[in-house]
Each structure stands twice: as structure tokens, then as C-alpha cells.
Design a protein around this motif. Structure first.
Motif, PDB file in Angstrom:
ATOM      1  N   SER A 157      12.920  10.420  15.086  1.00  0.00           N
ATOM      2  CA  SER A 157      12.515  11.375  16.114  1.00  0.00           C
ATOM      3  C   SER A 157      11.322  10.863  16.917  1.00  0.00           C
ATOM      4  O   SER A 157      10.385  10.276  16.359  1.00  0.00           O
ATOM      5  CB  SER A 157      12.152  12.715  15.469  1.00  0.00           C
ATOM      6  OG  SER A 157      11.609  13.591  16.432  1.00  0.00           O
ATOM      7  N   ASP A 158      11.358  11.109  18.231  1.00  0.00           N
ATOM      8  CA  ASP A 158      10.214  10.738  19.069  1.00  0.00           C
ATOM      9  C   ASP A 158       9.270  11.925  19.281  1.00  0.00           C
ATOM     10  O   ASP A 158       8.321  11.845  20.052  1.00  0.00           O
ATOM     11  CB  ASP A 158      10.676  10.171  20.416  1.00  0.00           C
ATOM     12  CG  ASP A 158      11.590  11.117  21.180  1.00  0.00           C
ATOM     13  OD1 ASP A 158      11.835  12.243  20.691  1.00  0.00           O
ATOM     14  OD2 ASP A 158      12.060  10.730  22.266  1.00  0.00           O
ATOM     15  N   GLN A 173       9.216  16.141   9.173  1.00  0.00           N
ATOM     16  CA  GLN A 173      10.295  15.485   8.428  1.00  0.00           C
ATOM     17  C   GLN A 173       9.725  14.549   7.355  1.00  0.00           C
ATOM     18  O   GLN A 173      10.132  14.597   6.186  1.00  0.00           O
ATOM     19  CB  GLN A 173      11.147  14.688   9.425  1.00  0.00           C
ATOM     20  CG  GLN A 173      12.443  14.149   8.882  1.00  0.00           C
ATOM     21  CD  GLN A 173      13.235  13.447   9.966  1.00  0.00           C
ATOM     22  OE1 GLN A 173      12.700  12.664  10.741  1.00  0.00           O
ATOM     23  NE2 GLN A 173      14.525  13.745  10.046  1.00  0.00           N
ATOM     24  N   LEU A 174       8.765  13.723   7.747  1.00  0.00           N
ATOM     25  CA  LEU A 174       8.149  12.786   6.800  1.00  0.00           C
ATOM     26  C   LEU A 174       7.420  13.538   5.685  1.00  0.00           C
ATOM     27  O   LEU A 174       7.504  13.163   4.505  1.00  0.00           O
ATOM     28  CB  LEU A 174       7.174  11.859   7.536  1.00  0.00           C
ATOM     29  CG  LEU A 174       7.799  10.904   8.563  1.00  0.00           C
ATOM     30  CD1 LEU A 174       6.724  10.172   9.342  1.00  0.00           C
ATOM     31  CD2 LEU A 174       8.745   9.913   7.900  1.00  0.00           C
ATOM     32  N   GLU A 175       6.731  14.594   6.061  1.00  0.00           N
ATOM     33  CA  GLU A 175       6.016  15.414   5.078  1.00  0.00           C
ATOM     34  C   GLU A 175       6.969  15.996   4.038  1.00  0.00           C
ATOM     35  O   GLU A 175       6.690  15.968   2.831  1.00  0.00           O
ATOM     36  CB  GLU A 175       5.293  16.548   5.807  1.00  0.00           C
ATOM     37  CG  GLU A 175       4.103  17.115   5.065  1.00  0.00           C
ATOM     38  CD  GLU A 175       3.295  18.037   5.969  1.00  0.00           C
ATOM     39  OE1 GLU A 175       3.250  19.231   5.653  1.00  0.00           O
ATOM     40  OE2 GLU A 175       2.747  17.558   6.979  1.00  0.00           O
ATOM     41  N   GLY A 179      17.987   3.748  10.038  1.00  0.00           N
ATOM     42  CA  GLY A 179      17.680   5.027  10.658  1.00  0.00           C
ATOM     43  C   GLY A 179      17.252   6.033   9.598  1.00  0.00           C
ATOM     44  O   GLY A 179      17.781   6.032   8.475  1.00  0.00           O
ATOM     45  N   TYR A 180      16.296   6.883   9.935  1.00  0.00           N
ATOM     46  CA  TYR A 180      15.740   7.803   8.940  1.00  0.00           C
ATOM     47  C   TYR A 180      16.773   8.776   8.376  1.00  0.00           C
ATOM     48  O   TYR A 180      16.639   9.236   7.245  1.00  0.00           O
ATOM     49  CB  TYR A 180      14.559   8.579   9.535  1.00  0.00           C
ATOM     50  CG  TYR A 180      13.272   7.782   9.599  1.00  0.00           C
ATOM     51  CD1 TYR A 180      13.222   6.445   9.210  1.00  0.00           C
ATOM     52  CD2 TYR A 180      12.097   8.375  10.027  1.00  0.00           C
ATOM     53  CE1 TYR A 180      12.053   5.716   9.259  1.00  0.00           C
ATOM     54  CE2 TYR A 180      10.902   7.654  10.091  1.00  0.00           C
ATOM     55  CZ  TYR A 180      10.888   6.325   9.697  1.00  0.00           C
ATOM     56  OH  TYR A 180       9.714   5.614   9.748  1.00  0.00           O
ATOM     57  N   ARG A 217       2.597   1.212  18.953  1.00  0.00           N
ATOM     58  CA  ARG A 217       2.677   2.639  19.250  1.00  0.00           C
ATOM     59  C   ARG A 217       3.628   3.329  18.267  1.00  0.00           C
ATOM     60  O   ARG A 217       4.652   2.790  17.869  1.00  0.00           O
ATOM     61  CB  ARG A 217       3.180   2.806  20.693  1.00  0.00           C
ATOM     62  CG  ARG A 217       3.156   4.225  21.220  1.00  0.00           C
ATOM     63  CD  ARG A 217       2.936   4.222  22.722  1.00  0.00           C
ATOM     64  NE  ARG A 217       1.553   3.922  23.038  1.00  0.00           N
ATOM     65  CZ  ARG A 217       1.149   3.415  24.201  1.00  0.00           C
ATOM     66  NH1 ARG A 217       2.007   3.137  25.142  1.00  0.00           N
ATOM     67  NH2 ARG A 217      -0.139   3.167  24.414  1.00  0.00           N
ATOM     68  N   THR A 218       3.271   4.547  17.853  1.00  0.00           N
ATOM     69  CA  THR A 218       4.203   5.420  17.114  1.00  0.00           C
ATOM     70  C   THR A 218       4.093   6.813  17.737  1.00  0.00           C
ATOM     71  O   THR A 218       3.097   7.109  18.407  1.00  0.00           O
ATOM     72  CB  THR A 218       3.867   5.529  15.603  1.00  0.00           C
ATOM     73  OG1 THR A 218       2.852   6.529  15.405  1.00  0.00           O
ATOM     74  CG2 THR A 218       3.406   4.210  15.007  1.00  0.00           C
TER      75      THR A 218
END
Length: 296
Positions: A14-15, A23-25, A47-48, A93-94
Motif C-alpha cells: 500500500s502507498d 497492516q504492518l502493525e 508482495g505483502y 523513500r517509503t
């Protein structure tokens, strides 16, 4: 001062700052801390939607309070590279925030004469390093101004070259302020990957793939680079990060031979997953594995 864009954001992950962070959390909260604090991790770079949950098991082992530098060793998928290459950028960049490259460590690595520079185009085409940046940014977010990154693109190294880079990186691995992220998927199985090894005595195709990957993981856990090289020669398993893994094993071996201040180095795999279960010869899948290395 060049900044590497997040070229795979919006497709591979996701951007959206908010959506990606949540999502990561969630994935990190679902993983247990069982083998940390990690000095190095092995985690996938797909891909995640395929590997994000698996990756969390590696990232959960990191203690961000001690980390000041994150080395990211990713395999080169698009350009032929006999050695290792450093980025031409100074920032990555992220969607969460920008990560700063450690120019002092880059200068030290340059001074060894063993590294070349990749162009920004090559850097932005490659996903093996980028797919780790959001996870690094998330885990380190409370210390975002207090750490730097050291991205390294790893080419098709001979075992001897893996040993050379292992020796170079060993002193950094020995420092508790450094974290190594080793980027690798495991078996790429199917005709589209030109790899269809199948041992029927191991069960269905997906069970055979699991057994094949487990053999590799068991060998990697022994921290024996020669045994891992022999395994790859025997089975030709399509582990795309085999050379970054080889460099890590060489660095760990070098430290063990040199004596690591009485510390025992221990590597454990914590999670394994496949993108799908292959039943017939026309199916395909990619395997993912998460591991952590710690100094006990």
C-alpha cells in the motif's frame, strides 16, 4: 542528493501511510517474540499480500532501542553482478518516512575495493531491498531520526566471494548496534520458474516443496556455508537470496572462529509459508521463510 523513489508502493504494498502502518502493525502484533533481540533476520521480499504476515515473524524479533544501523542485503534480479553494489542515492523513500543511507559506512565499504555503485535506475527497478523498507520504517518508527540504513545489492557470488564479503561484514555483525536484514524468498516452483523438482516419496507436490525448503532451513540453522553450498548443488533449489544468505553464514562462521566474546550465535526459522499449494505439475508457487539470528 539523489532520493530513491518507492517504486513498488501502490502495487506490491500500500502507498497509503495510514493503511500500510495499520497492516504492518496487525501482522507484527500477531507474531510472537521468541528468538530475539535479533542481530540478523532472513525475510521474504514478495508482495505483502503473499508474504507480509510471514515477514512479521522475523521483524518481531528486533529490539529497535539498540539498533542504530540497518544493513539490507538483497539479491539482484535484473542485472548481472559478480560482486556487490552500493546505492547512488542518499535517501530511500517509503510511504511512512524517508530512510537515510549511512554515508560513513558506505565510504568504509568503498575503501575495501570490493563494491561498485548501481545506478538509480537499477536501484529503483529492484524490489529485493525495497520490500523491506516499510517494515524497517515501522519497527524503527520511535527512533526514526536515530538510525541509518546500509543497502547492498548482492550479485551471483562464488563461494569464495561470499567468504570475502562475509569477512568484510563480520565486524559489523559483531556490533550490537547493527542489524542485518537478509532478503530472500525460498523455492520458486513451477514451469514458469523452470524448476519442477518433485520427490513423490515426500507426498504431494506442495509437501515435496516443503521438505525441500525444510532441508535448506535446517542447514542454514547450522550456520555452515559449505553445507548450504552443497545443498544448492544437489537440489538447485530456487532460493533467490541464496548469496545474501551465504554472506551471512560466512560472516557468522568467521566470528565463531575468531571467538565472539563468549557469545553463542544461534539462528532459528520461525515461520514458513507458500503462496499456494501445488497439486499438479501445471501449478506454481513461491515459498517464504522468516528467521532470526541472535547472539546468546
Amino acid at each position: 542528493m539523489a532520493t530513491r523513489r518507492a517504486t513498488h508502493a501502490g502495487s506490491w504494498y500500500s502507498d497509503s501511510n495510514r493503511e500500510l502502518g495499520k497492516q504492518l502493525e496487525n501482522w507484527l502484533n500477531a507474531a510472537e517474540l521468541t528468538h530475539g533481540p535479533a542481530r540478523a533476520i532472513i525475510a521474504p521480499h514478495a508482495g505483502y499480500q503473499y508474504c507480509g504476515a510471514c515477514s512479521a515473524f522475523a521483524y518481531r524479533q528486533i529490539s529497535p532501542v539498540v539498533v542504530q544501523r540497518v544493513f539490507i542485503l538483497g539479491p539482484s534480479h535484473h542485472v548481472r553482478l559478480a560482486g556487490c553494489a552500493l546505492s547512488s542515492a542518499t535517501k530511500y523513500r517509503t510511504p511512512l518516512y524517508d530512510l537515510r543511507i549511512d554515508t560513513q559506512v558506505y565510504a568504509d565499504l568503498d575503501a575495501t575495493g570490493q563494491f561498485e555503485r548501481m545506478s538509480l535506475d537499477v536501484d529503483e527497478d529492484e524490489h529485493s531491498i525495497e520490500m523491506h523498507l516499510p517494515y524497517i520504517a515501522k519497527v524503527m518508527e520511535d527512533y526514526k531520526d536515530a538510525f541509518t540504513i546500509v543497502p547492498v545489492l548482492v550479485g551471483s557470488l562464488s563461494p569464495d566471494r561470499e567468504a570475502v564479503y562475509g569477512r568484510i561484514f563480520a565486524r559489523y555483525l559483531a556490533d550490537s548496534q547493527n542489524l542485518f536484514v537478509i532478503s530472500s524468498d525460498f523455492c520458486h516452483w513451477g514451469h514458469r520458474f523452470r524448476y519442477t523438482y518433485y520427490d513423490r516419496s515426500w507426498g504431494d507436490i506442495y509437501q515435496s516443496i516443503t521438505k525441500l525448503d525444510r532441508l535448506a532451513m535446517d542447514i542454514i540453522e547450522t550456520l555452515n556455508p559449505a553445507a548450504f553450498t552443497d545443498y544448492l548443488k544437489k537440489y538447485a533449489n530456487t532460493i533467490c537470496g541464496r548469496h545474501p544468505i551465504g554472506v551471512l553464514l560466512q560472516a557468522a562462521t568467521y566470528l565463531q572462529k575468531a571467538g565472539t566474546n563468549g557469545h553463542k550465535i544461534s539462528l532459528k526459522f520461525l515461520k514458513y509459508a507458500q503462496s499456494s499449494q501445488c497439486i499438479n505439475m501445471n501449478d506454481s508457487s513461491v515459498s517464504y521463510a522468516a528467521a532470526a539470528l541472535m547472539f546468546e
